[in-house]
Each structure stands twice: as structure tokens, then as C-alpha cells.
Write a protein that holds these residues in place. Structure first.
Motif, PDB file in Angstrom:
ATOM      1  N   SER A  58      39.157   5.737  -6.123  1.00 38.28           N
ATOM      2  CA  SER A  58      37.712   5.602  -6.027  1.00 38.28           C
ATOM      3  C   SER A  58      37.347   4.117  -6.053  1.00 38.28           C
ATOM      4  O   SER A  58      37.726   3.406  -6.989  1.00 38.28           O
ATOM      5  N   PRO A  59      36.620   3.622  -5.036  1.00 39.73           N
ATOM      6  CA  PRO A  59      36.231   2.216  -5.055  1.00 39.73           C
ATOM      7  C   PRO A  59      35.509   1.821  -6.348  1.00 39.73           C
ATOM      8  O   PRO A  59      35.701   0.716  -6.853  1.00 39.73           O
ATOM      9  N   GLU A  85      43.603   5.076   5.045  1.00 42.44           N
ATOM     10  CA  GLU A  85      42.169   5.309   4.867  1.00 42.44           C
ATOM     11  C   GLU A  85      41.665   4.691   3.561  1.00 42.44           C
ATOM     12  O   GLU A  85      40.591   4.071   3.537  1.00 42.44           O
ATOM     13  N   ALA A  86      42.418   4.847   2.490  1.00 38.20           N
ATOM     14  CA  ALA A  86      42.032   4.239   1.211  1.00 38.20           C
ATOM     15  C   ALA A  86      42.013   2.716   1.321  1.00 38.20           C
ATOM     16  O   ALA A  86      41.113   2.046   0.799  1.00 38.20           O
ATOM     17  N   GLN A 105      41.465   0.946   4.058  1.00 39.76           N
ATOM     18  CA  GLN A 105      40.291   0.594   4.858  1.00 39.76           C
ATOM     19  C   GLN A 105      39.031   0.617   3.992  1.00 39.76           C
ATOM     20  O   GLN A 105      38.212  -0.308   4.045  1.00 39.76           O
ATOM     21  N   THR A 106      38.873   1.648   3.183  1.00 37.46           N
ATOM     22  CA  THR A 106      37.698   1.774   2.313  1.00 37.46           C
ATOM     23  C   THR A 106      37.633   0.628   1.317  1.00 37.46           C
ATOM     24  O   THR A 106      36.574   0.023   1.119  1.00 37.46           O
ATOM     25  N   LYS A 166      36.740  -2.739   3.041  1.00 41.38           N
ATOM     26  CA  LYS A 166      35.316  -2.818   3.350  1.00 41.38           C
ATOM     27  C   LYS A 166      34.486  -3.046   2.082  1.00 41.38           C
ATOM     28  O   LYS A 166      33.576  -3.879   2.067  1.00 41.38           O
ATOM     29  N   ALA A 167      34.800  -2.310   1.033  1.00 40.00           N
ATOM     30  CA  ALA A 167      34.063  -2.464  -0.228  1.00 40.00           C
ATOM     31  C   ALA A 167      34.266  -3.866  -0.805  1.00 40.00           C
ATOM     32  O   ALA A 167      33.318  -4.494  -1.287  1.00 40.00           O
ATOM     33  N   ASP A 216      40.762  -2.817  12.109  1.00 46.82           N
ATOM     34  CA  ASP A 216      40.692  -1.425  11.665  1.00 46.82           C
ATOM     35  C   ASP A 216      42.048  -0.983  11.116  1.00 46.82           C
ATOM     36  O   ASP A 216      42.998  -0.789  11.882  1.00 46.82           O
TER      37      ASP A 216
END
Length: 188
Positions: free
Chosen positions: A96-97, A131-132, A134-135, A138-139, A172
Motif C-alpha cells: 500500500s503506498p 504494477e506495484a 509503477q504505483t 508515481k506516488a 511505463d
């Protein structure tokens, strides 16, 4: 060192490397962070993926389930703190970010390295790992806390994978990961 009761770790001074394995196991259960722990590991800036792997490989490669951690760093690359974000199951850990960046913000970190282990011994990242990543990338960009790398360590194999070293952090991450996997499959 042997295992210590949780009560002896609560409210204790920052732990040194000799007690790190105990602390990493207990930390999520008590809600404690390993504040200033990384400073006890190294005063040397982390300047490459190889430096980061050398710093954390022995700590994280001993688990029988996925463990996701963050190494928070100062602007000069020196480790500030390390935090166990999640202890998962045999093949997944919740990322979790909110939980990841809690320790980064409290540590006043300029950058971070994410790392987790694969109990199978195979450090190849999954799509979910990409995916984690990437998230979190970005965060981190939104918060002004740069993601330097995401390392996957294969438990017991001595092998590791670096998203940065393989060039997957540029642009990406998920798309780069898919292309990377296709390239590997074609090599076979």
C-alpha cells in the motif's frame, strides 16, 4: 542473538545489525518502524543496485514468505531508515503506498529503494511486482521522494533482480516489464 519477546523491543533504542532479523520479524506485529536502523548498517551512500543488494540481501533472503521493505535515503544516498511494510504469504505481499510512504515522510527521505523477497528462490518479478513498482514510482514523484530501485531477492538462491539495472524504471514500468519478459522468452 536469539529471539526476544515483543515487550523488550517496544520503546527500545534503535537496533543494531545483530538484532535486525528479530526486529524485521516483530516490527509489523507491533506496528513499530525500524527508525534509524539503516544508519546502523551503513554510513556509505548507496550509489548502485549492487550496493543496495549487498546491503539487504542477507537480511531479506532468509524468510519463508514474501516480505516487502523500504530503504529510505537522504539526498546524498546515505541510508536513513528501513521499514518492513508488509509480511505476506508464500507468493504475495500487500503493498500500500500509504504504508510505504509513511516511513519515507517521517524519515524526511529524499529517495527510497523498495525491496522484497521471493521465497521460491527465483527473483524474476511478476506482473504484480511491476504494477506495484509503477504505483510507488508515481506516488513518489507526487511526493517528491524519488524511487531509486525496486529489488527482488530470491531466498536461498543468492540471486536478485533490479528494476533499475534492467532499465525498467524509465517510463511505463508495466509496459517495460512485459517487453522484458517477452525478450527473455524469445531467448529460450
Amino acid at each position: 542473538t536469539g529471539s526476544r519477546p515483543i515487550e523488550t523491543l517496544q520503546g527500545a533504542e534503535p537496533l543494531g545489525p545483530q538484532n535486525m532479523a528479530d526486529a524485521m520479524i516483530v516490527a509489523p506485529c507491533t506496528g513499530a518502524t525500524l527508525a534509524k536502523l539503516a544508519a546502523g548498517i551503513s554510513d556509505t551512500p548507496v550509489t548502485s543496485s549492487d550496493d543496495a543488494v549487498a546491503l539487504i540481501k542477507d537480511l531479506i533472503s532468509q524468510f519463508d514468505r514474501e516480505v516487502f521493505c523500504i530503504l529510505n535515503m537522504a539526498a546524498d544516498g546515505k541510508p536513513i531508515s528501513m521499514n518492513v511494510v508488509s509480511i505476506g504469504t508464500l507468493n504475495q505481499a500487500l503493498v500500500s503506498p500509504r504504508e510505504v510512504f509513511k516511513s519515507s515522510i517521517l524519515s524526511n527521505a529524499a529517495a527510497f529503494i523498495a525491496f522484497h523477497c521471493h521465497p521460491s528462490g527465483n527473483p524474476s518479478p511478476s506482473r504484480e511486482d511491476a504494477e506495484a513498482t509503477q504505483t510507488l514510482k508515481k506516488a513518489g514523484n507526487l511526493l517528491g521522494i524519488k524511487m531509486v530501485d525496486h529489488l527482488v531477492v530470491g531466498c536461498g538462491s543468492g540471486k536478485s533482480f533490479s528494476f533499475q539495472k534492467e532499465g525498467l524504471l524509465i517510463g511505463d514500468v508495466v509496459k517495460n516489464h512485459e517487453e522484458f519478459r517477452k525478450g527473455r522468452e524469445q531467448e529460450r
